[in-house]
Design a protein around this motif. Structure first.
Motif, PDB file in Angstrom:
ATOM      1  N   ALA A   1      -5.130 -21.932 -36.097  1.00  0.00           N
ATOM      2  CA  ALA A   1      -5.261 -20.469 -36.144  1.00  0.00           C
ATOM      3  C   ALA A   1      -4.616 -19.901 -37.400  1.00  0.00           C
ATOM      4  CB  ALA A   1      -4.645 -19.842 -34.897  1.00  0.00           C
ATOM      5  N   SER A   2      -3.452 -20.426 -37.796  1.00  0.00           N
ATOM      6  CA  SER A   2      -2.799 -19.852 -38.977  1.00  0.00           C
ATOM      7  C   SER A   2      -3.555 -20.226 -40.251  1.00  0.00           C
ATOM      8  CB  SER A   2      -1.328 -20.264 -39.072  1.00  0.00           C
ATOM      9  OG  SER A   2      -1.167 -21.602 -38.722  1.00  0.00           O
TER      10      SER A   2
ATOM     11  N   PHE B   1       3.476 -25.597 -23.954  1.00  0.00           N
ATOM     12  CA  PHE B   1       3.070 -24.406 -24.688  1.00  0.00           C
ATOM     13  C   PHE B   1       2.048 -24.806 -25.748  1.00  0.00           C
ATOM     14  CE2 PHE B   1       5.387 -20.172 -25.512  1.00  0.00           C
ATOM     15  CZ  PHE B   1       4.231 -19.536 -25.887  1.00  0.00           C
ATOM     16  N   ASN B   2       0.920 -24.136 -25.746  1.00  0.00           N
ATOM     17  CA  ASN B   2      -0.144 -24.470 -26.665  1.00  0.00           C
ATOM     18  C   ASN B   2       0.165 -23.999 -28.089  1.00  0.00           C
ATOM     19  OD1 ASN B   2      -2.606 -25.319 -27.578  1.00  0.00           O
ATOM     20  ND2 ASN B   2      -3.769 -23.615 -26.724  1.00  0.00           N
ATOM     21  N   ASP B   3       0.131 -24.929 -29.043  1.00  0.00           N
ATOM     22  CA  ASP B   3       0.350 -24.596 -30.449  1.00  0.00           C
ATOM     23  C   ASP B   3      -0.990 -24.483 -31.148  1.00  0.00           C
ATOM     24  OD1 ASP B   3       3.413 -26.315 -31.051  1.00  0.00           O
ATOM     25  OD2 ASP B   3       2.932 -24.237 -31.556  1.00  0.00           O
ATOM     26  N   CYS B   4      -1.329 -23.275 -31.615  1.00  0.00           N
ATOM     27  CA  CYS B   4      -2.628 -23.127 -32.267  1.00  0.00           C
ATOM     28  C   CYS B   4      -2.468 -23.392 -33.753  1.00  0.00           C
ATOM     29  CB  CYS B   4      -3.175 -21.714 -32.072  1.00  0.00           C
ATOM     30  SG  CYS B   4      -3.176 -21.202 -30.378  1.00  0.00           S
TER      31      CYS B   4
END
Lengths: 109, 282
Positions: A88-89, A82-85
């Motif tokens: 982005a946050s 699963f890609n953790d961005c």
């Protein structure tokens, strides 16, 4: 065709074949035979069943078990990959600060 | 020479009615320019935007101005129009929406006021009546969806010629920020189940960040009966069953609501019931 109809068109004939070719020859003793086959897997049971007989009798459970193994491994794999961005946050937080300044400038609450 | 040209001009003007035409043309041009300068339609936009973003909001007083600011940063204010569907939030979101409309212009923002929290599906349907543009974008107003992906949706649609572009968190570089493993497992588990039962051909079924062609929305949305997460799934399933072409673009979903567990047993059971209903009826 609706989706459940497509599923039934595969599962019902397969299950009927199982009932006719495997359960029917066992007669009304078939629950006992199923229990015996299960017990044979763990090394017990009151009669010995060969591997082939066990697989034949337990085939629906086998299909469900294989499906379950496939589901768990697929979910495990996709969760691990699963890609953790992470950026982005951080990006959104800086943009929130900019936006708040802009709102002050435009005199919006 | 002069008499001949006179006769020529007389005959031509009679045969073509040129004299009668040109004054009419002149007044037509004048009226179009005066409309452009003096009267943008209040509240409904100028109707020239290519893309309309429908934004249902409830208690988004903090996030709504930030969303509008991000739109102005990443999107052209003439090509896009925003319809804010406000469900009478207790925190004063309606006031903020009106202030934003005054500041950014009624050509860019329309505020659709409703009496109360009447549900997402009905919010979309009421806003759909006001949509004049050929494309509609639906997204969340809580900053989990970033407007920077909208141009990517647009280019995907123009290069592939599809009818719907959906944002996916599971493919094409898409992902999530701020989820622990438990949340990831639940999301992937739910997606696996939905994918197995419905086999839609789309990697992210519960995603709500999508670009649609307006006729597709108008045809499909009145048919939807589900609520919550299943609503978005039903939309996608019905769109695919109707034969429309769907493409995906990876998006990053930012979950800023830390620590709030929105997934109780009730939600899970509701999801399973909705999924079963879809399985049996589509």
């Amino acid at each position: 065709m609706l989706r459940y109809q497509r599923f039934s068109a595969v599962i019902l004939p397969a299950f009927s074949c199982y009932c006719y070719f495997i359960l029917l020859p066992l007669g009304w003793h078939f629950p006992r035979a199923i229990a015996n086959a299960l017990l044979n897997l763990v090394g017990g049971g009151w009669t010995y069943y060969s591997w082939r007989e066990c697989i034949r009798i337990l085939s629906p459970l086998l299909v469900v078990a294989l499906l379950g193994i496939y589901a768990l491994s697929d979910i495990a794999y996709t969760v691990i990959t699963f890609n953790d961005c992470k950026d982005a946050s951080a990006e959104i937080e800086t943009q929130v600060a900019e936006a708040k300044k802009e709102m002050k400038r435009r005199k919006i609450a | 020479m002069p008499p001949r040209s006179k006769s020529r001009s007389r005959s031509t003007s009679r045969s073509r009615g040129a004299r009668s035409k040109s004054p009419a043309k002149a007044t037509k041009k004048a009226s179009v320019t005066s409309t452009k300068k003096s009267k943008p339609k209040v509240g409904l936009g100028s109707g020239k935007a290519e893309y309309t973003i429908i934004l249902p909001v409830y208690n988004e007083r903090e996030n709504l101005p930030i969303m509008i600011h991000l739109f102005s940063q990443y999107l052209s204010l003439t090509d896009y129009h925003v319809i804010i569907v406000e469900d009478n939030s207790p925190d004063g979101t309606r006031e903020v929406a009106k202030q934003l409309q005054n500041s950014y212009g009624a050509d860019f923002i329309t505020v659709l006021e409703r009496e109360g929290k009447l549900g997402l599906g009905s919010a979309y349907l009421s806003a759909l009546h006001l949509v004049k543009s050929p494309f509609v974008i639906l997204m969340d107003a809580d900053l989990s969806h970033h407007p920077k992906f909208i141009p990517k949706f647009v280019s995907k649609m123009s290069e592939s010629g599809c009818d719907v572009v959906t944002g996916t968190r599971y493919r094409d570089g898409g992902g999530v920020a701020g989820w622990d493993t438990r949340r990831k497992v639940m999301s992937k588990g739910a997606n696996f189940l939905a994918d197995f039962l419905l086999s839609p051909g789309v990697s992210d079924l519960t995603g709500s960040f999508r670009l649609y062609k307006t006729p597709v929305l108008r045809e499909i949305f009145p048919l939807i009966v589900s609520k919550g997460y299943v609503f978005q799934m039903e939309v996608m399933v019905r769109i695919i069953d109707a034969g429309y072409k769907v493409e995906e673009v990876g998006i990053s979903f930012v979950d800023r609501i830390y620590g709030e567990s929105k997934l109780g047993a009730g939600e899970v059971i509701g999801y399973l019931k909705g999924l079963l209903n879809l399985f049996l009826t589509t």
